[in-house]
Design a protein around this motif. Sequence first.
Motif, PDB file in Angstrom:
ATOM      1  N   PHE A 268       0.823  -1.208   0.000  1.00 29.84           N
ATOM      2  CA  PHE A 268       0.000   0.000   0.000  1.00 29.84           C
ATOM      3  C   PHE A 268       0.862   1.264   0.000  1.00 29.84           C
ATOM      4  O   PHE A 268       0.476   2.276  -0.586  1.00 29.84           O
ATOM      5  N   TRP A 269       1.996   1.214   0.683  1.00 31.23           N
ATOM      6  CA  TRP A 269       2.786   2.421   0.901  1.00 31.23           C
ATOM      7  C   TRP A 269       3.812   2.714  -0.187  1.00 31.23           C
ATOM      8  O   TRP A 269       4.085   3.874  -0.484  1.00 31.23           O
ATOM      9  N   ARG A 270       4.394   1.666  -0.751  1.00 31.07           N
ATOM     10  CA  ARG A 270       5.529   1.902  -1.639  1.00 31.07           C
ATOM     11  C   ARG A 270       5.190   2.769  -2.851  1.00 31.07           C
ATOM     12  O   ARG A 270       5.978   3.667  -3.189  1.00 31.07           O
ATOM     13  N   PRO A 271       4.075   2.555  -3.528  1.00 34.24           N
ATOM     14  CA  PRO A 271       3.783   3.442  -4.669  1.00 34.24           C
ATOM     15  C   PRO A 271       3.684   4.910  -4.267  1.00 34.24           C
ATOM     16  O   PRO A 271       4.095   5.792  -5.019  1.00 34.24           O
ATOM     17  N   ILE A 272       3.154   5.179  -3.056  1.00 32.94           N
ATOM     18  CA  ILE A 272       3.037   6.560  -2.591  1.00 32.94           C
ATOM     19  C   ILE A 272       4.418   7.133  -2.297  1.00 32.94           C
ATOM     20  O   ILE A 272       4.747   8.252  -2.707  1.00 32.94           O
ATOM     21  N   ALA A 273       5.247   6.358  -1.584  1.00 32.97           N
ATOM     22  CA  ALA A 273       6.589   6.838  -1.252  1.00 32.97           C
ATOM     23  C   ALA A 273       7.425   7.043  -2.499  1.00 32.97           C
ATOM     24  O   ALA A 273       8.160   8.030  -2.627  1.00 32.97           O
ATOM     25  N   ASP A 274       7.320   6.094  -3.437  1.00 31.81           N
ATOM     26  CA  ASP A 274       8.105   6.202  -4.664  1.00 31.81           C
ATOM     27  C   ASP A 274       7.653   7.373  -5.531  1.00 31.81           C
ATOM     28  O   ASP A 274       8.444   7.927  -6.294  1.00 31.81           O
ATOM     29  N   SER A 275       6.377   7.739  -5.429  1.00 24.44           N
ATOM     30  CA  SER A 275       5.868   8.833  -6.252  1.00 24.44           C
ATOM     31  C   SER A 275       6.301  10.191  -5.733  1.00 24.44           C
ATOM     32  O   SER A 275       6.132  11.199  -6.418  1.00 24.44           O
ATOM     33  N   GLY A 276       6.855  10.221  -4.520  1.00 25.21           N
ATOM     34  CA  GLY A 276       7.315  11.498  -3.963  1.00 25.21           C
ATOM     35  C   GLY A 276       6.193  12.354  -3.410  1.00 25.21           C
ATOM     36  O   GLY A 276       6.350  13.567  -3.279  1.00 25.21           O
ATOM     37  N   ASP A 277       5.050  11.760  -3.079  1.00 23.98           N
ATOM     38  CA  ASP A 277       3.927  12.517  -2.533  1.00 23.98           C
ATOM     39  C   ASP A 277       4.348  13.199  -1.230  1.00 23.98           C
ATOM     40  O   ASP A 277       4.869  12.549  -0.321  1.00 23.98           O
ATOM     41  N   GLY A 307      11.940  17.349  -8.445  1.00 27.51           N
ATOM     42  CA  GLY A 307      10.867  17.934  -9.218  1.00 27.51           C
ATOM     43  C   GLY A 307       9.835  18.594  -8.318  1.00 27.51           C
ATOM     44  O   GLY A 307       9.930  18.558  -7.094  1.00 27.51           O
ATOM     45  N   PRO A 308       8.804  19.239  -8.879  1.00 28.19           N
ATOM     46  CA  PRO A 308       7.804  19.956  -8.085  1.00 28.19           C
ATOM     47  C   PRO A 308       6.909  18.990  -7.321  1.00 28.19           C
ATOM     48  O   PRO A 308       6.456  17.997  -7.863  1.00 28.19           O
ATOM     49  N   GLY A 309       6.677  19.288  -6.061  1.00 25.01           N
ATOM     50  CA  GLY A 309       5.788  18.474  -5.257  1.00 25.01           C
ATOM     51  C   GLY A 309       4.567  19.267  -4.848  1.00 25.01           C
ATOM     52  O   GLY A 309       4.386  20.431  -5.228  1.00 25.01           O
ATOM     53  N   ALA A 310       3.716  18.638  -4.051  1.00 28.99           N
ATOM     54  CA  ALA A 310       2.490  19.299  -3.620  1.00 28.99           C
ATOM     55  C   ALA A 310       2.793  20.569  -2.842  1.00 28.99           C
ATOM     56  O   ALA A 310       2.097  21.576  -2.961  1.00 28.99           O
ATOM     57  N   ALA A 311       3.849  20.526  -2.008  1.00 35.43           N
ATOM     58  CA  ALA A 311       4.211  21.697  -1.216  1.00 35.43           C
ATOM     59  C   ALA A 311       4.662  22.850  -2.112  1.00 35.43           C
ATOM     60  O   ALA A 311       4.347  24.018  -1.854  1.00 35.43           O
ATOM     61  N   ASP A 312       5.404  22.537  -3.162  1.00 32.24           N
ATOM     62  CA  ASP A 312       5.847  23.575  -4.099  1.00 32.24           C
ATOM     63  C   ASP A 312       4.651  24.228  -4.784  1.00 32.24           C
ATOM     64  O   ASP A 312       4.584  25.450  -4.937  1.00 32.24           O
ATOM     65  N   ILE A 313       3.716  23.404  -5.216  1.00 39.14           N
ATOM     66  CA  ILE A 313       2.553  23.931  -5.912  1.00 39.14           C
ATOM     67  C   ILE A 313       1.669  24.738  -4.961  1.00 39.14           C
ATOM     68  O   ILE A 313       1.142  25.795  -5.316  1.00 39.14           O
ATOM     69  N   ALA A 314       1.534  24.250  -3.716  1.00 41.97           N
ATOM     70  CA  ALA A 314       0.740  24.988  -2.729  1.00 41.97           C
ATOM     71  C   ALA A 314       1.379  26.339  -2.422  1.00 41.97           C
ATOM     72  O   ALA A 314       0.681  27.340  -2.233  1.00 41.97           O
ATOM     73  N   ALA A 315       2.709  26.378  -2.358  1.00 40.43           N
ATOM     74  CA  ALA A 315       3.403  27.634  -2.070  1.00 40.43           C
ATOM     75  C   ALA A 315       3.179  28.663  -3.166  1.00 40.43           C
ATOM     76  O   ALA A 315       3.284  29.868  -2.935  1.00 40.43           O
ATOM     77  N   ALA A 316       2.873  28.199  -4.368  1.00 38.02           N
ATOM     78  CA  ALA A 316       2.677  29.111  -5.489  1.00 38.02           C
ATOM     79  C   ALA A 316       1.256  29.655  -5.571  1.00 38.02           C
ATOM     80  O   ALA A 316       0.969  30.500  -6.418  1.00 38.02           O
ATOM     81  N   GLU A 317       0.383  29.187  -4.699  1.00 40.25           N
ATOM     82  CA  GLU A 317      -1.020  29.589  -4.808  1.00 40.25           C
ATOM     83  C   GLU A 317      -1.234  31.062  -4.484  1.00 40.25           C
ATOM     84  O   GLU A 317      -2.214  31.671  -4.918  1.00 40.25           O
TER      85      GLU A 317
END
Length: 397
Positions: A268-277, A307-317
Motif C-alpha cells: 500500500f505504501w511503496r507506490p506513494i513513497a516512490d511517487s514522492g507525494d 521535481g515539483p511536489g504538492a508543497a511547491d505547488i501549494a506555495a505558489a497559490e
Amino acid sequence: MFWIICIVMALGLASLLAAPLLRPAVARDDHPQVAIYKGQLEEVDRDITRGVLNADEAERARAEIARRRLAVSRTHQDTGTAPRSANITVAGVVGVMLLGAGSYTYLQLGAPGDPDQPLAARHAEAEVMRDTRPDQAALEAAAPTLPPVDAPTDYLEQINQLRTMVPTRPDDLQGWTLLTFHETRLGNYGAAARAQARVVALKGDDVPMEDLEREIDLMVAAANGIVSPEAETVARAILTRDEANVAGRYYIGAIYDQTGRSDIALRFWRPIADSGDTSFHGELIRSQIAGAAARAGVEYELPDLRGPGAADIAAAEDMTEEDRTAMIGGMVAQLAGRLAAEGGPAADWARLISAYGVLGQTEEARTVYTEAQTAFAGDNIALQTIETAAQSAGVAE
C-alpha cells in the motif's frame, strides 16, 4: 538439531585453536644452528685430546660456543613450549568462550524452546491479531492523557456551553462542525472524532473526501496512533470512493504494519513513497516505510524528492496567476526535459504525471503515463507507482 549443530561446530573450532597448544614441545636442540654448536663443542674435546688446545683455550672456546647456542635458543621459540597444564587450561577456556558466545547469540536472536514457525502460521497469527484488536473506545481509554491546552477561561466556558447546546440540536451541521474544530484545537481528539462523525453523517452520500479524512485522522489520534476496527471502516470507505487516496492507503497499510504483516503494508505504501507525494499522509508513509520494509525483510531505499511536489505547488497559490504558472511550468519543464534526455526512476515519472494532473494538463499527463508504461514494462513495482500517480491525475486507463 540446532543445538547439536552449534555444539559440533564450536567443538571443531575449539579443537583447531587448541591443537597447537596441546602439541608436545619441540626440542630446541633440533634447530640446525644448535646442532652446529653441539658439533663445535665435540670438536673442542677432540682438539684437547690431540693437544691442539690447552685447558684455558678450550674453556674460552666452550664459553663462546655456549653463549652463541643460548642466543639461538632464545630467538627460536617453537609452539607448545609452555607447560602442558597451562596449555590445557588455555584450550579449555577457548572452548568455554566459544560455547558461551554461541549460546548468547542464540539467546539474543533466537527463541530457545520455541518450535519453528512456518510462514503460514505467522500469517494466521497476524490475522487473528488483526481480527481481535481492541475497538475504538478501548483504545481511547488506554491512550495516555494529554496535558491540557493553555486557553483563556472565557474561551473554555464558551466551549462548555457549545458542548451542552450542540447535542440538543442533532441536525445542526454548523454546530457540529464548530464543535469538531474547537475540540480538536483543545486536543480532545476523541470528542472531536465523535463530532466529526456526526458531520459526516449529516452530509450523507455527498460528504467531501476531506471530511472522511478528518474523521479518521481524529480517530487514530485519539487511539494513540492505532487504527481501530471502526477507523478501518472509514479507511475502506475512502478507498471504495478513490482507491488511489493517500490517506486511505496510509491507514490500511498501517493496520497491516501494526498486526505483523508489514509486507502487505509495503504494497500500500511503496507506490506513494516512490511517487514522492509530500502531502500530510504521504509524509507519514515516507517516515514509516523504512521500518516496515526492514520488518518485512525487504531492502528498500527511500527515493530523494525531485521535481515539483504538492508543497511547491501549494506555495505558489499566493502568487499571481501569471507568476504561478511560470514557476510551476518551469519546474515541470525542467523535470520533463531531464527525463526525456536521461531517463530516471519511476518515482520521478510519477511526480511528473502528478504535477501535470495538478496543473490540469491532462493530455501531457496521459502522454507521460503512456511513455512510462513502455519504459517500465515488466517492472510491476514501478508500474504500480506510475499507476497510482496516473489515478491521482485522472488519466489512468
